[in-house]
Design a protein around this motif. Structure first.
Motif, PDB file in Angstrom:
ATOM      1  N   TYR A 270      90.362 -49.187  42.348  1.00 39.44           N
ATOM      2  CA  TYR A 270      89.392 -50.239  42.059  1.00 39.44           C
ATOM      3  C   TYR A 270      88.399 -49.634  41.086  1.00 39.44           C
ATOM      4  N   TRP A 372      83.458 -62.733  43.910  1.00 40.49           N
ATOM      5  CA  TRP A 372      83.308 -61.984  42.649  1.00 40.49           C
ATOM      6  C   TRP A 372      82.962 -62.834  41.439  1.00 40.49           C
ATOM      7  N   ARG A 470      95.930 -58.623  52.423  1.00 44.75           N
ATOM      8  CA  ARG A 470      94.979 -57.993  53.329  1.00 44.75           C
ATOM      9  C   ARG A 470      94.859 -58.813  54.603  1.00 44.75           C
ATOM     10  N   TRP A 483      98.486 -54.178  53.944  1.00 44.16           N
ATOM     11  CA  TRP A 483      97.787 -52.887  53.983  1.00 44.16           C
ATOM     12  C   TRP A 483      96.537 -53.065  54.814  1.00 44.16           C
TER      13      TRP A 483
END
Ligand code: MIG
Length: 818
Positions: A270, A372, A470, A483
């Motif tokens: 990231y 975001w 996720r 993950w």
């Protein structure tokens, strides 16, 4: 940040399980319709359906009316004929006995509607359970057998056995360090597996609202509290743990075979900020000879964090970049978040709004939340049309040559608001059965991955997609790998992945992994080396790190760590035939790839609590070092003989041993009697038609311990869905050992995929003496001579290995006289 105000003396920390409830009884009526039976009680009713022979659905609600007709189903995959299964009813003075198939009988007590499932001999196969209703909420209490373990429950912190813990199923973006008392993470998989001395059953509660599992409040009982909806319980009979996992995944589905490249090593960060940086990164992997199959693009690849866009300055030519990387054998996996920037110039926003595809509140207004891109709107994946539309948006990626998508923030995570997620009164369309976000929350991430997976499948015309997510819910394995989110570069978090991964495996998620090296916080060379050693043995093998932390690619901490990473990543590539066979198995049976020892040795009490070792398939036992400056650890080896992978030393199992493991050594053991296929290492994966294949047979012991072994090798093109039309090979390899002989061989179970084989050999490892005869084949004097020859064998005295070079045929077998 939490402060000590949390525990102020006059504060209230009331738990749901403290609330008053009443059991459903006594029974007042029994009503049967085709395929189901309702037992009506004074305070609640049960509806029983026999879904499969070994799966009984027992749904509870406060009223019988709520149970009539077609019940909502979220993750469960019900066979069409399930509702026509006949249930026979028998009544005694105090009980109602229901029998709907298989060996099981459901015995319901008339007084309180508590129930137990018994086997043909009348022994309880599942303990006594009782449903309760309270003010607008439902509860289930189950008796635990003293000394039993609780496994499953999806993605949780803490140790393997969940007894004494409490979890809340409520998908949450947890950026705070994941610690043992964290009750929620990104995934919610409400399946509880009760295990006692090799006998197990599971209870799966199919409800995507908030559910609490409390294994703490009452000794030898668990409580399940629901905030919304029905108490829709599926009891999955065992008795073996493997039966339970197989049946649970019959109910919630299994993964599709992923493309082989997704099983290779993956590098993420990231973020890798520019096209130049990404290409440099790829070239560095190649220059250093470190295998790599995928590079991830985190949020900075987008223009203003708008999904399905590329930043024109940082990534001016994504198509060119992707093509260049593909040439090098590296795939690109971009991140896709659900939040769509509210921007009248952004076509995805404009179109979605026009068509009514975004989540709306009860009053019809579109829900807005900050993520975001700033203020954003969120697709309503519960609406099949919106889901299809979302899938279609991935065309830009597919056309660039992208086959892998990374779904993040899909709990969904929403910034700067009290719930940290969508407003609970958002009303999801849900294909004509509108449902509040509060009641549907845990489905959001799964529905997004489903839309993505299905969309990519349509777009890729026959190429296998890969989706990493996720967030998820029961059944997520059908659509995506998982993950474990924002772990940290702490030794504790490395250790924590073991029980987390094993319990994900128990919960149907075979394809999982943690951010190798740790995400947040900066890693150290030592931690990276140790985590890598464990990570190459986890189903998903991805190194990922957070913004502003130290870079943690394999070469960032000097040559020693680099060499260790290279060695272990290469080992994973050599073991691809072994790994891929287990992916195939998981796709067929739902069994995990990363396994608790209890799954394989359910009679062995030593395995029940083992949280710091795991098995990869049946034959590799991995016992990582997970503390700094540590070069020794205790390892438990179950029954049988086990070989140290590095030194070849043989250990008799059924005991603990102390292993010396300096930084470059992962304590790694292979089971005596294992057949392990290996190929040659490569810089990236290609096809899963293994051109060079060595089948290692590890003898059972020095004294000719008898036994027989099997391993089914699987081959296909590793990329397309043509295996579904039969384009694959299956090779059953076998070994039968007696004191004086060893019969080795293989036979083709299926041949549908043609590919060249350059080299095929069997190697018998740890054979104490040169054999007297090897199937009448030619004996060579040296390895070189054997290499030059056509077929035959050579015995390596130093390594105690018999090497057999063979011709490929439909079947082959050879009798060795020891
Ligand atoms: O932290 O996209 O878990 O893997 O790098 C906020 C940026 C958002 C969370 C993911 C992480 C990813 C990061 N994301």
């Amino acid at each position: 940040m939490l402060t000590s105000e949390m525990i102020r003396p006059d504060g209230e920390l009331a738990r749901r399980s403290d609330r008053e409830v009443e059991h459903f009884g006594p029974a007042r009526a029994v009503v049967s319709e085709s395929g189901w039976t309702i037992i009506e009680g004074r305070h609640g009713s049960l509806r029983v359906q026999w879904i499969y022979e070994d799966i009984v659905r027992i749904t509870g609600a406060a009223s019988a009316e709520a149970l009539a007709g077609t019940l909502p189903v979220y993750a469960a995959l019900l066979p069409d004929e399930s509702c026509s299964n006949r249930i026979s009813i028998e009544e005694t003075e105090d009980r109602i006995l229901l029998h709907g198939g298989g060996n099981w009988t459901l015995q319901v007590n008339k007084s309180d509607l508590s129930f137990v499932l018994t086997d043909a001999a009348g022994h309880p196969a599942m303990n006594l359970h009782r449903y309760y209703s309270g003010e607008g909420h439902l509860q289930c209490r189950g008796e635990m057998t003293p000394g039993a373990q609780i496994y499953g429950l999806g993605e949780t912190t803490g140790y393997l056995d969940k007894r004494g813990e409490r979890y809340t199923m409520w998908n949450s973006d947890v950026y705070s360090p994941h610690v043992a008392d964290m009750e929620s993470l990104y995934q919610s998989i409400p399946v509880l597996i009760h295990h006692h001395l090799g006998k197990a059953y599971a209870l799966f509660v199919d409800n995507p609202g908030q559910i609490q599992f409390d294994m703490r409040k009452e000794r030898d009982k668990y409580r399940i509290d629901l905030e919304t909806g029905l108490l829709d319980g599926y009891f999955v009979a065992g008795p073996a743990l493997k039966d339970v996992v197989q049946r649970y995944t019959l109910l919630t589905g299994r993964m599709e075979l992923p493309p082989l490249w997704a099983i290779g090593y993956q590098q993420s960060r990231y973020s890798y900020m520019t096209q130049q940086e990404v290409l440099e990164l790829a070239r560095t992997f190649r220059a250093k000879g470190i295998p790599c199959d995928a590079i991830y693009l985190d949020i900075h690849y987008m223009e203003d964090f708008k999904v399905f866009t590329f930043d024109p300055v940082r990534f001016p030519d994504p198509k060119g970049m992707i093509a260049e990387l593909k040439e090098m054998g590296i795939r690109v996996v971009p991140i896709v978040d659900p939040g769509v920037k509210m921007d009248a110039r952004f076509p995805v926003y404009v179109e979605g709004l026009e068509k009514g595809y975004f989540c709306r509140k009860e009053d019809g207004s579109v829900f807005q939340g900050e993520v975001w891109p700033g203020i954003s709107v969120f697709p309503d994946f519960s609406d099949p049309e919106a889901a299809k539309w979302w899938g279609e948006q991935h065309r830009v990626y597919a056309e660039m040559g992208i086959a892998g998508i990374w779904n993040d923030m899909n709990e969904p995570s929403v910034f700067a608001c009290e719930t940290h997620t969508m407003d609970l009164d958002v009303l999801h369309q849900n294909d004509g059965r509108p449902i509040s976000h509060e009641a549907w929350h845990n489905m959001y991430g799964l529905a997004m991955s489903k839309a993505t997976h299905e969309g990519m499948k349509r777009l890729l015309s026959g190429e296998r997609p890969f989706v990493l997510t996720r967030s998820g819910y029961a059944g997520i394995q059908r659509f995506a790998a998982v993950w474990t989110g924002d772990n940290r570069s702490y030794w504790e978090h490395m250790a924590m992945f073991m029980p987390m991964g094993m319990n994900l495996g128990f919960s149907g998620v075979a394809f999982c992994g943690s951010d190798i090296g740790g995400f947040e916080h900066s890693t150290s060379g030592e931690l990276l080396a140790r985590w890598m050693q464990m990570g190459v043995f986890s189903p998903l093998c991805r190194n990922h790190s957070a913004y502003k932390t130290l870079y943690q690619e394999p070469w960032r901490f000097g040559s020693e760590v680099e060499e260790i990473c290279r060695k272990y990543i290469r080992l994973r590539y050599r073991l691809l035939p072994y790994l891929y066979a287990y992916f195939r198995e998981a796709s067929l049976t739902g069994l995990p790839i990363m396994r608790s020892l209890a799954l394989e040795y359910p009679e062995d009490r030593e395995t029940y609590q083992l949280s710091d070792q795991f098995l990869l398939g049946q034959d590799f036992l991995i016992a990582p070092i997970y503390r700094p400056s540590t070069a020794h650890r205790a390892v438990y080896l179950p029954e049988g003989n086990w070989y140290d992978y590095w030194t070849g030393e043989r250990h008799e199992g059924g005991k603990h041993i102390l292993v010396h493991a300096p930084l470059d050594t992962l304590p790694l053991f292979v089971r005596g009697g294992a057949i392990v296929p290996e190929t040659v290492e490569a810089q990236h994966t290609a096809t899963a038609g293994w051109q060079n294949l060595t089948l290692y047979y590890y003898v059972r012991g020095d004294d000719g311990e008898p036994g027989s072994s099997e391993f089914t090798l699987y081959e296909d093109d590793g990329a397309s869905d043509r295996y579904k039309q039969g384009e694959y090979n299956e090779l059953r390899c076998f070994a039968e050992e007696t004191k004086i002989s060893l019969r080795l061989g293989y036979e083709e179970l299926h041949r549908g995929y043609d590919h060249p084989r350059e080299n095929l050999r069997f190697v018998v490892k740890h054979l104490p003496r040169e054999p007297q005869d090897v199937g009448g084949l030619q004996r060579y004097e040296s390895l070189e001579a054997l290499e030059d020859g056509v077929a035959g064998w050579w015995y390596d005295h130093e390594r105690r290995e018999l090497i057999l070079k063979i011709h490929e045929a439909q079947r082959w077998e050879c009798a060795i006289v020891k």
